[in-house]
Motif scaffolding. Structure first.
Motif: not given
Length: 177
Positions: A69-95
């Motif tokens: 639920e945490l991952t799903t909620g976070f992805v939904e939040f990023v997409v809702a904020m208009g930052r979907a293009r940042d998902l790969p960079a966020i994932a890399s930085r989180l890792a």
């Protein structure tokens, strides 16, 4: 701190609080690689003309029971904020942040098929010995990799694919012939 760094740090703090850093990091990494590899998904989640509710439905359909639920909620939040293009960079930085907290480096390994846990453990050991640092492997199944693997650790790329080896042999034969 830039936006990507802030999103990654925020998610890391929440995941640490809930005891799910490894799971969230792995799930977000896989989601972001799907996003990178699918133009259709990328377009749907970044198009300002697609309603927010439809985007949320796409994320739910994509992740469903395969993510926390945490991952799903976070992805939904990023997409809702208009930052979907940042998902790969966020994932890399989180890792990277999660691995650094365990004093490890992240190695992204692209392969044609899913690797089992024993293979990943051997790969982590070999990469640790090669680099002199403890390494955490994140795998990406990439059908364009016919055989072998491509490993990226920071700015270093190790191309051990069959295609790379054949190209090398071809170049050698052309020089000698």
């Amino acid at each position: 701190m830039d936006r990507v760094e802030a999103y990654a740090a925020g998610l890391l703090a929440i995941a640490e609080g809930e005891g799910g850093v490894d799971q969230v990091s792995d799930e977000l990494f896989r989601v972001s690689r799907s996003f990178e590899q699918s133009a259709e998904l990328r377009d749907a989640l970044t198009d300002p003309m697609v309603p927010a509710e439809r985007k949320r439905g796409i994320v739910t359909d994509l992740l469903g029971p395969r993510a926390s639920e945490l991952t799903t909620g976070f992805v939904e939040f990023v997409v809702a904020m208009g930052r979907a293009r940042d998902l790969p960079a966020i994932a890399s930085r989180l890792a990277e942040q999660a691995a650094a907290s365990r004093e490890k480096a992240v190695a992204e390994v692209r392969t044609a098929m899913e690797l089992d846990d024993a293979t990943i453990a051997r790969l982590e050991q070999a990469l640790s010995e090669t680099t002199g640092r403890r390494v955490e492997v994140k795998t990406v199944v990439d059908p364009s990799v016919i055989g072998g693997l491509v490993t990226t650790i920071g700015d270093t790329v190790i191309d051990g694919t069959v295609k790379s080896r054949l190209d090398s042999i071809r170049a050698t034969l052309q020089r000698e012939g």
